[in-house]
Design an enzyme around this catalytic site. Sequence first.
Site, PDB file in Angstrom:
ATOM      1  N   GLY A 178       0.773  -1.248   0.000  1.00 49.28           N
ATOM      2  CA  GLY A 178       0.000   0.000   0.000  1.00 49.28           C
ATOM      3  C   GLY A 178       0.798   1.288   0.000  1.00 49.28           C
ATOM      4  N   SER A 179       2.020   1.262  -0.554  1.00 47.63           N
ATOM      5  CA  SER A 179       2.766   2.528  -0.571  1.00 47.63           C
ATOM      6  C   SER A 179       2.132   3.520  -1.547  1.00 47.63           C
ATOM      7  CB  SER A 179       4.249   2.307  -0.890  1.00 47.63           C
ATOM      8  OG  SER A 179       4.422   1.957  -2.237  1.00 47.63           O
ATOM      9  N   ASN A 180       1.543   3.031  -2.637  1.00 44.92           N
ATOM     10  CA  ASN A 180       0.842   3.954  -3.543  1.00 44.92           C
ATOM     11  C   ASN A 180      -0.409   4.516  -2.877  1.00 44.92           C
ATOM     12  OD1 ASN A 180       2.038   4.329  -6.359  1.00 44.92           O
ATOM     13  ND2 ASN A 180       2.341   2.138  -5.986  1.00 44.92           N
TER      14      ASN A 180
ATOM     15  N   ARG B  38     -13.374 -17.532  -8.204  1.00 44.91           N
ATOM     16  CA  ARG B  38     -13.123 -16.285  -8.936  1.00 44.91           C
ATOM     17  C   ARG B  38     -14.442 -15.572  -9.253  1.00 44.91           C
ATOM     18  NH1 ARG B  38     -10.584 -13.107 -12.842  1.00 44.91           N
ATOM     19  NH2 ARG B  38     -12.033 -12.922 -14.567  1.00 44.91           N
TER      20      ARG B  38
ATOM     21  N   MET C 169      -3.815  -7.384  -7.068  1.00 42.55           N
ATOM     22  CA  MET C 169      -3.205  -8.468  -7.830  1.00 42.55           C
ATOM     23  C   MET C 169      -4.188  -9.328  -8.621  1.00 42.55           C
ATOM     24  SD  MET C 169      -0.141  -7.760  -7.360  1.00 42.55           S
ATOM     25  CE  MET C 169       0.697  -9.164  -8.080  1.00 42.55           C
ATOM     26  N   ARG C 170      -5.368  -8.796  -8.932  1.00 40.39           N
ATOM     27  CA  ARG C 170      -6.314  -9.581  -9.740  1.00 40.39           C
ATOM     28  C   ARG C 170      -6.771  -8.763 -10.937  1.00 40.39           C
ATOM     29  NH1 ARG C 170      -9.883 -13.446  -6.537  1.00 40.39           N
ATOM     30  NH2 ARG C 170      -8.954 -13.552  -4.484  1.00 40.39           N
TER      31      ARG C 170
ATOM     32  N   LEU D   8      -9.778  -7.466 -13.264  1.00 40.12           N
ATOM     33  CA  LEU D   8     -11.196  -7.185 -13.009  1.00 40.12           C
ATOM     34  C   LEU D   8     -12.045  -7.845 -14.090  1.00 40.12           C
ATOM     35  CD1 LEU D   8     -10.981  -3.381 -12.152  1.00 40.12           C
ATOM     36  CD2 LEU D   8     -11.035  -5.324 -10.565  1.00 40.12           C
TER      37      LEU D   8
ATOM     38  N   HIS E 106       1.578   0.803 -13.093  1.00 40.18           N
ATOM     39  CA  HIS E 106       2.388  -0.384 -13.406  1.00 40.18           C
ATOM     40  C   HIS E 106       3.871   0.011 -13.436  1.00 40.18           C
ATOM     41  CE1 HIS E 106       3.225  -4.330 -15.029  1.00 40.18           C
ATOM     42  NE2 HIS E 106       4.056  -3.744 -15.877  1.00 40.18           N
TER      43      HIS E 106
ATOM     44  N   GLU F 140       6.680   6.267  -9.154  1.00 39.82           N
ATOM     45  CA  GLU F 140       5.272   5.845  -9.206  1.00 39.82           C
ATOM     46  C   GLU F 140       4.412   6.760  -8.353  1.00 39.82           C
ATOM     47  OE1 GLU F 140       4.218   1.759  -8.360  1.00 39.82           O
ATOM     48  OE2 GLU F 140       6.128   1.058  -9.124  1.00 39.82           O
TER      49      GLU F 140
HETATM   50  C1  GRF Z   1       3.645  -1.153  -7.401  1.00 44.54           C
HETATM   51  O1  GRF Z   1       4.940  -1.366  -7.929  1.00 44.54           O
HETATM   52  C2  GRF Z   1       2.634  -0.980  -8.512  1.00 44.54           C
HETATM   53  O2  GRF Z   1       3.167  -0.371  -9.645  1.00 44.54           O
HETATM   54  C3  GRF Z   1       2.275  -2.415  -8.847  1.00 44.54           C
HETATM   55  O3  GRF Z   1       2.250  -3.070  -7.599  1.00 44.54           O
HETATM   56  C4  GRF Z   1       3.115  -2.396  -6.684  1.00 44.54           C
HETATM   57  C5  GRF Z   1       2.284  -2.040  -5.496  1.00 44.54           C
HETATM   58  O4  GRF Z   1       3.030  -1.455  -4.466  1.00 44.54           O
HETATM   59  N1  GRF Z   1       1.027  -2.483  -9.573  1.00 44.54           N
HETATM   60  P1  GRF Z   1       2.291  -0.786  -3.230  1.00 44.54           P
HETATM   61  O5  GRF Z   1       1.371  -1.864  -2.641  1.00 44.54           O
HETATM   62  O6  GRF Z   1       1.525   0.396  -3.734  1.00 44.54           O
HETATM   63  O7  GRF Z   1       3.382  -0.405  -2.278  1.00 44.54           O
END
Ligand code: GRF
Length: 204
Positions: A9-11, A59, A84-85, A87, A103, A168
């Site tokens: 969840g860093s984003n 699923r 990670m899925r 949609l 991405h 990112e």
């Molecule tokens: C990031 O590198 C994003 O680009 C990819 O998954 C990673 C998620 O990182 N889709 P975080 O969970 O946001 O730290």
Amino acid sequence: MAVLVSGRGSNLQAIIDGIEAGKINGEIVAVISDKKRAYALKRAEGAGIQTIVIEEDSREAFQRALLDCLSAVDPDLILLAGFMRLLSPAIIQSFPGRIMNIHPSLLPSFPGVQAQRQALEYGVKVTGCTVHFVDEGMDTGPIILQEAVPVLEEDDVDSLSARILEVEHRTYVKAIQLFAQGRLEIEGRRVRILPPAPVKEEIV
Ligand code: GRF
């Protein structure tokens, strides 16, 4: 906005911080995870944001539950942030032009998992990150913003991933604000970025 997460969840954190800093005019109404142990959920709770966990064995059941949940929350924008899925088409069709993903490569190079490892193994000298609208493919939707990151001689997967991640965070915040300002227009595969609205002068 609703943010979909599966992990660290860093984003998500960058988006929360971006809102607090006034860099995004918007509000996160829910953080939805397919993993109850995702650290992203802790970040959401820390920021006082509603969290929802959807764990279903099949699923189909998962996608149905997610669509129900998103329909109930009814966000203007859905953000995938380490979700990670893929949609389902039903979800994508329910929110046309309103789902974004980030991405860690310059798409269309290195879609899918382990994009940073793919870039190192291929031997490219420049990689980066891409924010794009989500379509039914994997990492194939119309591109909103990209930023380049050089691959250094001494890089391994961890060092390269860390440098891309920093980029990112700011790129995602910028793309979300462009959406919030109504400045993104999808024309086929191209996303046009419209100029900012003129500042209205106050008549005294
Ligand atoms: C990031 O590198 C994003 O680009 C990819 O998954 C990673 C998620 O990182 N889709 P975080 O969970 O946001 O730290």
